[in-house]
Motif scaffolding. Structure first.
Motif, mmCIF file in Angstrom:
data_model
loop_
_atom_site.group_PDB
_atom_site.id
_atom_site.type_symbol
_atom_site.label_atom_id
_atom_site.label_comp_id
_atom_site.label_asym_id
_atom_site.label_seq_id
_atom_site.Cartn_x
_atom_site.Cartn_y
_atom_site.Cartn_z
ATOM 1 N N PHE A 83 80.836 -18.476 88.388
ATOM 2 C CA PHE A 83 81.286 -17.166 87.639
ATOM 3 C C PHE A 83 80.551 -16.077 88.570
ATOM 4 C CE2 PHE A 83 82.673 -18.906 83.672
ATOM 5 C CZ PHE A 83 83.736 -17.894 83.547
ATOM 6 N N CYS A 84 79.217 -16.366 89.016
ATOM 7 C CA CYS A 84 78.572 -15.434 89.859
ATOM 8 C C CYS A 84 79.077 -15.160 91.110
ATOM 9 C CB CYS A 84 76.940 -15.965 90.315
ATOM 10 S SG CYS A 84 76.111 -15.807 88.563
ATOM 11 N N PHE A 85 79.324 -16.175 91.916
ATOM 12 C CA PHE A 85 79.885 -16.216 93.360
ATOM 13 C C PHE A 85 81.367 -15.906 93.250
ATOM 14 C CE2 PHE A 85 76.283 -18.644 94.074
ATOM 15 C CZ PHE A 85 75.281 -17.704 94.839
ATOM 16 N N GLY A 86 82.013 -16.617 92.249
ATOM 17 C CA GLY A 86 83.622 -16.447 91.972
ATOM 18 C C GLY A 86 83.761 -15.060 91.760
ATOM 19 N N LEU A 132 86.020 -12.401 93.979
ATOM 20 C CA LEU A 132 87.129 -11.801 93.253
ATOM 21 C C LEU A 132 87.259 -10.331 93.312
ATOM 22 C CD1 LEU A 132 90.060 -11.743 91.461
ATOM 23 C CD2 LEU A 132 88.347 -11.944 89.393
ATOM 24 N N GLY A 133 85.942 -9.658 93.170
ATOM 25 C CA GLY A 133 85.667 -8.213 93.293
ATOM 26 C C GLY A 133 86.560 -7.827 94.874
ATOM 27 N N ILE A 134 85.666 -8.683 95.682
ATOM 28 C CA ILE A 134 85.958 -8.183 97.373
ATOM 29 C C ILE A 134 87.553 -8.321 97.193
ATOM 30 C CG2 ILE A 134 85.840 -8.819 99.680
ATOM 31 C CD1 ILE A 134 83.026 -10.166 98.777
ATOM 32 N N LEU A 135 88.173 -9.279 96.759
ATOM 33 C CA LEU A 135 89.679 -9.361 96.979
ATOM 34 C C LEU A 135 90.289 -8.212 96.126
ATOM 35 C CD1 LEU A 135 92.289 -11.097 97.836
ATOM 36 C CD2 LEU A 135 91.831 -12.309 95.475
ATOM 37 N N LEU A 136 89.865 -8.111 95.072
ATOM 38 C CA LEU A 136 90.580 -6.911 94.437
ATOM 39 C C LEU A 136 90.452 -5.451 95.286
ATOM 40 C CD1 LEU A 136 89.708 -7.637 90.481
ATOM 41 C CD2 LEU A 136 91.757 -7.846 91.654
ATOM 42 N N GLU A 137 89.153 -5.261 95.637
ATOM 43 C CA GLU A 137 88.961 -4.108 96.597
ATOM 44 C C GLU A 137 90.191 -4.118 97.690
ATOM 45 O OE1 GLU A 137 85.420 -1.967 99.100
ATOM 46 O OE2 GLU A 137 84.953 -3.849 98.133
ATOM 47 N N ASP A 138 89.924 -5.202 98.318
ATOM 48 C CA ASP A 138 91.203 -5.465 99.622
ATOM 49 C C ASP A 138 92.402 -5.042 99.146
ATOM 50 O OD1 ASP A 138 88.990 -5.916 101.234
ATOM 51 O OD2 ASP A 138 89.313 -8.051 101.006
ATOM 52 N N LEU A 139 92.735 -5.513 98.111
ATOM 53 C CA LEU A 139 93.921 -5.227 97.398
ATOM 54 C C LEU A 139 94.446 -3.842 96.931
ATOM 55 C CD1 LEU A 139 94.872 -8.719 95.782
ATOM 56 C CD2 LEU A 139 95.696 -7.730 97.940
ATOM 57 N N GLY A 140 93.208 -3.123 96.772
ATOM 58 C CA GLY A 140 93.363 -1.643 96.402
ATOM 59 C C GLY A 140 93.410 -1.427 94.697
ATOM 60 N N GLY A 179 81.223 -3.651 94.751
ATOM 61 C CA GLY A 179 79.932 -3.753 94.388
ATOM 62 C C GLY A 179 79.758 -3.600 92.588
ATOM 63 N N LEU A 180 80.619 -2.779 92.216
ATOM 64 C CA LEU A 180 80.450 -2.330 90.724
ATOM 65 C C LEU A 180 81.465 -3.568 89.724
ATOM 66 C CD1 LEU A 180 81.358 1.503 90.914
ATOM 67 C CD2 LEU A 180 79.241 0.236 90.745
ATOM 68 N N PHE A 181 81.895 -4.510 90.560
ATOM 69 C CA PHE A 181 82.366 -5.786 89.632
ATOM 70 C C PHE A 181 81.549 -6.779 89.676
ATOM 71 C CE2 PHE A 181 85.678 -9.105 88.841
ATOM 72 C CZ PHE A 181 86.469 -8.474 88.138
ATOM 73 N N PHE A 182 80.538 -6.377 88.727
ATOM 74 C CA PHE A 182 79.472 -7.527 88.851
ATOM 75 C C PHE A 182 79.743 -8.259 87.340
ATOM 76 C CE2 PHE A 182 78.080 -2.788 87.747
ATOM 77 C CZ PHE A 182 78.034 -3.255 86.304
ATOM 78 N N PRO A 192 74.731 -0.615 92.477
ATOM 79 C CA PRO A 192 75.005 -1.947 92.548
ATOM 80 C C PRO A 192 75.760 -2.357 93.797
ATOM 81 C CG PRO A 192 75.328 -1.434 90.336
ATOM 82 C CD PRO A 192 75.006 -0.081 91.089
ATOM 83 N N THR A 193 75.698 -3.608 94.545
ATOM 84 C CA THR A 193 76.553 -3.711 95.861
ATOM 85 C C THR A 193 76.884 -5.309 95.786
ATOM 86 O OG1 THR A 193 74.367 -4.432 96.917
ATOM 87 C CG2 THR A 193 74.946 -2.070 97.065
#
Length: 281
Positions: free
Chosen positions: A23-26, A30-38, A44-47, A90-91
């Motif tokens: 859950f932590c790393f996934g 997932l947050g990085i992926l959602l940011e890339d997809l817009g 960083g706020l998807f914690f 948060p980052t």
């Protein structure tokens, strides 16, 4: 060598232990992926994955037989880090560090808190008395060689296991090597007392004991010293002192027999315990 007890984990514990870092790393991935997809502006706020991991860790800790306060308070730490720290936004790096911390706590929790707490047993006063006695007689018998001490160890252990012919044989070897006066003469007498009793027991003569006894000047070598009017059976009293003395000499001077003597130390503790009240212990 003493084997270590292997801890077994329930299916729920295994699932939770895997789910927490996932859950932590996934969640971070997932947050990085959602940011890339817009879909979101800042990964960083998807914690939320870290928050879920913290609550799962607390749940895992609650089910352990021993409670880890650090793991139980993981949700509070997550709230402080991701919500209450206004001066630090948060980052993704913060999420990764938090995930690493939770993973370390999972390993720590499973390794250190999965077994019931062990109550420390109070030291047996007679065991302490035995060790004090061994320390007291060390200067008197440190000169006895290993071979002689090994024969004495064989006398004690064979007597304990009621191997009376072996007691007699080992005692004969020890007695022939114990030449000298003072403490050595007392050691020789102790072995002889045990041998004489073994001879009688081997002949099924349970009432006969050795004719030898320890004199007043030899009490400094003995473990059991009680007033004469409190001695219930003088023959047993002399024999018990002989056995404890022989054990002590073997323990001090025969390192090859140390493990076996340790394993059967309770035999000596029982002898000492039978005089516990008379000795005021």
């Amino acid at each position: 060598m003493t084997g270590q007890t292997r801890t077994s984990y329930s299916r729920e514990e295994i699932v939770l232990s895997i789910a927490i870092p996932m859950f932590c790393f996934g969640g971070t991935a997932l947050g990085i992926l959602l940011e890339d997809l817009g879909y979101i502006e800042d990964a960083g706020l998807f914690f939320w994955g870290c928050l879920v991991g913290a609550f799962l860790l607390a749940y895992l800790a609650w089910g352990k037989p021993r409670k880890d306060i650090v793991s139980l308070l993981a949700p509070m730490y997550a709230f402080i880090i991701f919500f209450a720290t206004w001066e630090m936004k948060p980052t993704v790096i913060l999420q990764l560090l938090f995930g690493i911390s939770l993973t370390v706590l999972v390993v720590r929790l499973n390794r250190r808190f999965s077994t019931p707490p062990v109550k420390e047993q109070e030291e047996d006063p007679m065991e302490k008395y035995l060790y004090d006695y061994l320390h007291r007689i060390t200067p008197f018998f440190r000169g006895i060689d290993r071979e002689t001490a090994h024969s004495i160890a064989s006398v004690v252990l064979s007597y304990k296991f009621e191997l009376y012919p072996k007691v007699v044989a080992s005692a004969g070897t020890a007695i022939s090597r114990l030449s000298g006066e003072g403490a050595i003469a007392v050691a020789r007498k102790a072995v002889t007392i045990i041998r004489d009793r073994a001879v009688k027991l081997d002949q099924s003569d349970v009432k006969a004991y050795s004719a030898l006894a320890f004199g007043p000047g030899e009490e400094q070598y003995l473990a059991i010293i009680i007033p004469a009017d409190q001695i219930m059976n003088r023959d047993d009293y002399v024999l018990d002192n002989a056995i404890v003395l022989a054990y002590g000499i073997a323990y001090l001077c025969s390192p090859d027999d140390g493990q076996m003597l340790d394993e059967h130390q309770n035999f000596i503790i029982q002898i000492l315990s039978s005089y516990k009240e008379q000795m005021g212990r």
